[in-house]
Design an enzyme around this catalytic site. Structure first.
Site, PDB file in Angstrom:
ATOM      1  N   LYS A 172       0.841  -1.208   0.000  1.00  0.00           N
ATOM      2  CA  LYS A 172       0.000   0.000   0.000  1.00  0.00           C
ATOM      3  C   LYS A 172       0.878   1.261   0.000  1.00  0.00           C
ATOM      4  CE  LYS A 172      -3.331   2.976   0.670  1.00  0.00           C
ATOM      5  NZ  LYS A 172      -4.369   3.351  -0.274  1.00  0.00           N
ATOM      6  N   LYS A 240      -0.585  11.575   6.487  1.00  0.00           N
ATOM      7  CA  LYS A 240      -0.306  10.427   7.369  1.00  0.00           C
ATOM      8  C   LYS A 240       0.354   9.301   6.564  1.00  0.00           C
ATOM      9  CE  LYS A 240      -3.384   7.465   7.576  1.00  0.00           C
ATOM     10  NZ  LYS A 240      -3.733   6.206   6.899  1.00  0.00           N
TER      11      LYS A 240
HETATM   12  P1  NAP Z   1     -12.539   9.022   7.444  1.00  0.00           P
HETATM   13  O1  NAP Z   1     -13.668   9.323   6.527  1.00  0.00           O
HETATM   14  O2  NAP Z   1     -11.873  10.138   8.167  1.00  0.00           O
HETATM   15  O3  NAP Z   1     -13.073   7.936   8.512  1.00  0.00           O
HETATM   16  C1  NAP Z   1     -12.267   7.531   9.587  1.00  0.00           C
HETATM   17  C2  NAP Z   1     -13.048   6.492  10.385  1.00  0.00           C
HETATM   18  O4  NAP Z   1     -12.221   6.040  11.460  1.00  0.00           O
HETATM   19  C3  NAP Z   1     -14.317   7.065  11.041  1.00  0.00           C
HETATM   20  O5  NAP Z   1     -15.296   6.039  11.085  1.00  0.00           O
HETATM   21  C4  NAP Z   1     -13.823   7.426  12.452  1.00  0.00           C
HETATM   22  O6  NAP Z   1     -14.867   7.460  13.400  1.00  0.00           O
HETATM   23  C5  NAP Z   1     -12.912   6.242  12.703  1.00  0.00           C
HETATM   24  N1  NAP Z   1     -11.897   6.480  13.740  1.00  0.00           N
HETATM   25  C6  NAP Z   1     -10.774   7.237  13.643  1.00  0.00           C
HETATM   26  N2  NAP Z   1     -10.057   7.180  14.773  1.00  0.00           N
HETATM   27  C7  NAP Z   1     -10.734   6.352  15.618  1.00  0.00           C
HETATM   28  C8  NAP Z   1     -10.504   5.882  16.942  1.00  0.00           C
HETATM   29  N3  NAP Z   1      -9.406   6.255  17.623  1.00  0.00           N
HETATM   30  N4  NAP Z   1     -11.402   5.037  17.482  1.00  0.00           N
HETATM   31  C9  NAP Z   1     -12.505   4.658  16.788  1.00  0.00           C
HETATM   32  N5  NAP Z   1     -12.787   5.069  15.532  1.00  0.00           N
HETATM   33  C10 NAP Z   1     -11.908   5.901  14.947  1.00  0.00           C
HETATM   34  O7  NAP Z   1     -11.350   8.241   6.704  1.00  0.00           O
HETATM   35  P2  NAP Z   1     -11.408   7.298   5.403  1.00  0.00           P
HETATM   36  O8  NAP Z   1     -11.111   8.125   4.208  1.00  0.00           O
HETATM   37  O9  NAP Z   1     -12.606   6.449   5.467  1.00  0.00           O
HETATM   38  O10 NAP Z   1     -10.080   6.429   5.671  1.00  0.00           O
HETATM   39  C11 NAP Z   1     -10.081   5.304   6.532  1.00  0.00           C
HETATM   40  C12 NAP Z   1      -8.789   4.504   6.280  1.00  0.00           C
HETATM   41  O11 NAP Z   1      -8.767   4.092   4.896  1.00  0.00           O
HETATM   42  C13 NAP Z   1      -7.511   5.326   6.519  1.00  0.00           C
HETATM   43  O12 NAP Z   1      -6.499   4.502   7.043  1.00  0.00           O
HETATM   44  C14 NAP Z   1      -7.151   5.784   5.104  1.00  0.00           C
HETATM   45  O13 NAP Z   1      -5.773   6.070   4.979  1.00  0.00           O
HETATM   46  C15 NAP Z   1      -7.570   4.568   4.287  1.00  0.00           C
HETATM   47  N6  NAP Z   1      -7.860   4.833   2.857  1.00  0.00           N
HETATM   48  C16 NAP Z   1      -8.632   5.903   2.479  1.00  0.00           C
HETATM   49  C17 NAP Z   1      -8.884   6.110   1.111  1.00  0.00           C
HETATM   50  C18 NAP Z   1      -9.739   7.249   0.612  1.00  0.00           C
HETATM   51  O14 NAP Z   1      -9.707   7.519  -0.600  1.00  0.00           O
HETATM   52  N7  NAP Z   1     -10.510   7.923   1.454  1.00  0.00           N
HETATM   53  C19 NAP Z   1      -8.357   5.230   0.161  1.00  0.00           C
HETATM   54  C20 NAP Z   1      -7.607   4.152   0.599  1.00  0.00           C
HETATM   55  C21 NAP Z   1      -7.356   3.967   1.936  1.00  0.00           C
HETATM   56  P3  NAP Z   1     -15.793   8.791  13.565  1.00  0.00           P
HETATM   57  O15 NAP Z   1     -16.887   8.650  12.550  1.00  0.00           O
HETATM   58  O16 NAP Z   1     -16.272   8.731  14.977  1.00  0.00           O
HETATM   59  O17 NAP Z   1     -14.893   9.984  13.320  1.00  0.00           O
END
Ligand code: NAP
Length: 293
Positions: A172, A240
Site C-alpha cells: 500500500k 499520514k
Molecule cells: P474518514 O472518513 O476520516 O473515517 C475515519 C473512520 O475512522 C471514522 O469512522 C472514524 O470514526 C474512525 N476512527 C478514527 N479514529 C478512531 C478511533 N481512535 N477510534 C474509533 N474510531 C476511529 O477516513 P477514510 O477516508 O474512510 O479512511 C479510513 C482509512 O482508509 C484510513 O487509514 C485511510 O488512509 C484509508 N484509505 C482511504 C482512502 C480514501 O480515498 N478515502 C483510500 C484508501 C485507503 P468517527 O466517525 O467517529 O470519526
C-alpha cells in the site's frame, strides 16, 4: 455457510465497504465511534453493537477501517477492543492504511489470543469503496486469505495476496508513492496549461486517453478544474500515509526524492488550514508558489 461479519469504522471508505457486504447478503454487525454515522446501515439491515468488544462477541470475521496505527490499536486491542470479545479462531481483517511494523505487531498480539489477522489495505478511493471495485493488497497466512476472499470480493475487484503479515501495508505504501507522484504531475500539468492560456477541459480530453492517462487525472483532474475540493481522501490522511512511507523508507535506506518534497507541500497546505480538503488540492501549493493564489 457464511460467517457473521463485523465492520468497525464507517467513514468515507468503511461506509461503502459495509454497504457492499450487506448487498452481498452477509449478516452484518457494525460499530462506529460516532454512532449516528451508522443510522443508514442499521436502517438497511445491519445490527449496531455498543462497542468493538460486543461486535466481536457476535461475529467470526471482523473488519476494521479507521484512520491511523494508534486508532487500529485502540479498536482492536484497547479497553473496549475486539480482543476482549472475540472467540478463538475468529479472523480480523484490517483495511486501514497503517505502518507495516504496526500491523505485524498487532497480528502478533492477536495471535497470542488464538485470533487470526490479515492486513488488507485498499486503493481506489471513495468511488472504489462505493462501487465495490477496490484494489485490496493482503498480507498474512494463505489459509486465512482463502477464508477472507468471498468477503473481500464483495468490497473489491483486484484482490492480491502479496505475502506475509505487514506486506499488504508495505505494498500500500508503494501504491501511495505512485499516487502522490501522479498527483504532483497532474498539478504541474494543469498549472502549466492554465498559465499558458489553453482550455483546461479540452486539454484533459486530449491527454487523458493517451500515455499520460491515469486514475488521478481522470478522477481528480476535472475536480481541480471545477475547483471542487471535497475529499475522496483528505490531505490529513494523505499526509499520514506519506509519513508512513518516509518512515518505512528510512528503515530500508531507500531514497525517495519526489515523495519527500510532496510530503512538505502537503504540510504547507495543512498549515494553511486545508487538511480537511481532498488530496487533489495539492495543486493549491503550486498555485501559491507561482503567485496564482
Ligand atoms: P474518514 O472518513 O476520516 O473515517 C475515519 C473512520 O475512522 C471514522 O469512522 C472514524 O470514526 C474512525 N476512527 C478514527 N479514529 C478512531 C478511533 N481512535 N477510534 C474509533 N474510531 C476511529 O477516513 P477514510 O477516508 O474512510 O479512511 C479510513 C482509512 O482508509 C484510513 O487509514 C485511510 O488512509 C484509508 N484509505 C482511504 C482512502 C480514501 O480515498 N478515502 C483510500 C484508501 C485507503 P468517527 O466517525 O467517529 O470519526
Amino acid at each position: 455457510m457464511s460467517e457473521r461479519v463485523g465492520f468497525i469504522g464507517l467513514g468515507i471508505m468503511g461506509r461503502g465497504m459495509a454497504v457492499n457486504l450487506l448487498k452481498a447478503g452477509f449478516a452484518l454487525t457494525v460499530w462506529n465511534r460516532t454512532a449516528a454515522r451508522a443510522d443508514d446501515l442499521v436502517a438497511a439491515g445491519a445490527r449496531l453493537a455498543a462497542s468493538p468488544a460486543e461486535l466481536a462477541a457476535e461475529c467470526t470475521l471482523i473488519c476494521s477501517c479507521v484512520s491511523d496505527t494508534p486508532d487500529v490499536r485502540e479498536v482492536l486491542l484497547g479497553d473496549h477492543g475486539v480482543i476482549h470479545g472475540a472467540h478463538a479462531g475468529s479472523l480480523i481483517i484490517d483495511l486501514s492504511t497503517i505502518s507495516p511494523h504496526g500491523a505485524r505487531a498487532i497480528g502478533t498480539e492477536l495471535a497470542a489470543r488464538d485470533l487470526h489477522f490479515l492486513d488488507a489495505p485498499v486503493s481506489g478511493g471513495s468511488e472504489g469503496a462505493a462501487r465495490g471495485t477496490l484494489s485490496i493488497m493482503v498480507g498474512g497466512e494463505p489459509e486465512q486469505f482463502t477464508r477472507a476472499l468471498p468477503y473481500l470480493q464483495a468490497m473489491g475487484k483486484t484482490i492480491t495476496h502479496v505475502g506475509r503479515s505487514g506486506d499488504g501495508q508495505t505494498v500500500k505504501l508503494v501504491n501511495q508513492i505512485l499516487v502522490v507522484g501522479t498527483m504532483l504531475a497532474v498539478s504541474e500539468a494543469l498549472t502549466f496549461a492554465k498559465a499558458s492560456g489553453v482550455d483546461l477541459e479540452k486539454t484533459l480530453a486530449a491527454v487523458s486517453g493517451g500515455a499520460a492517462g491515469s486514475w488521478m487525472l481522470a478522477n481528480r483532474g476535472p475536480q481541480c478544474i471545477a475547483r471542487d475540493w471535497r475529499p475522496g481522501f483528505t490531505i490529513d490522511l494523505q499526509q499520514k500515509d506519506l509519513r508512513l512511507v518516509l518512515q518505512a523508507a528510512d528503515q530500508v535506506g531507500a531514497p525517495l526524492l519526489a515523495t519527500s518534497q510532496i510530503y512538505q507541500l502537503y504540510r504547507v497546505l495543512q498549515q494553511a488550514g486545508l487538511g480537511h480538503e481532498g488530496n487533489h488540492a495539492l495543486i493549491k501549493a503550486l498555485e501559491r508558489l507561482s503567485g496564482d493564489a
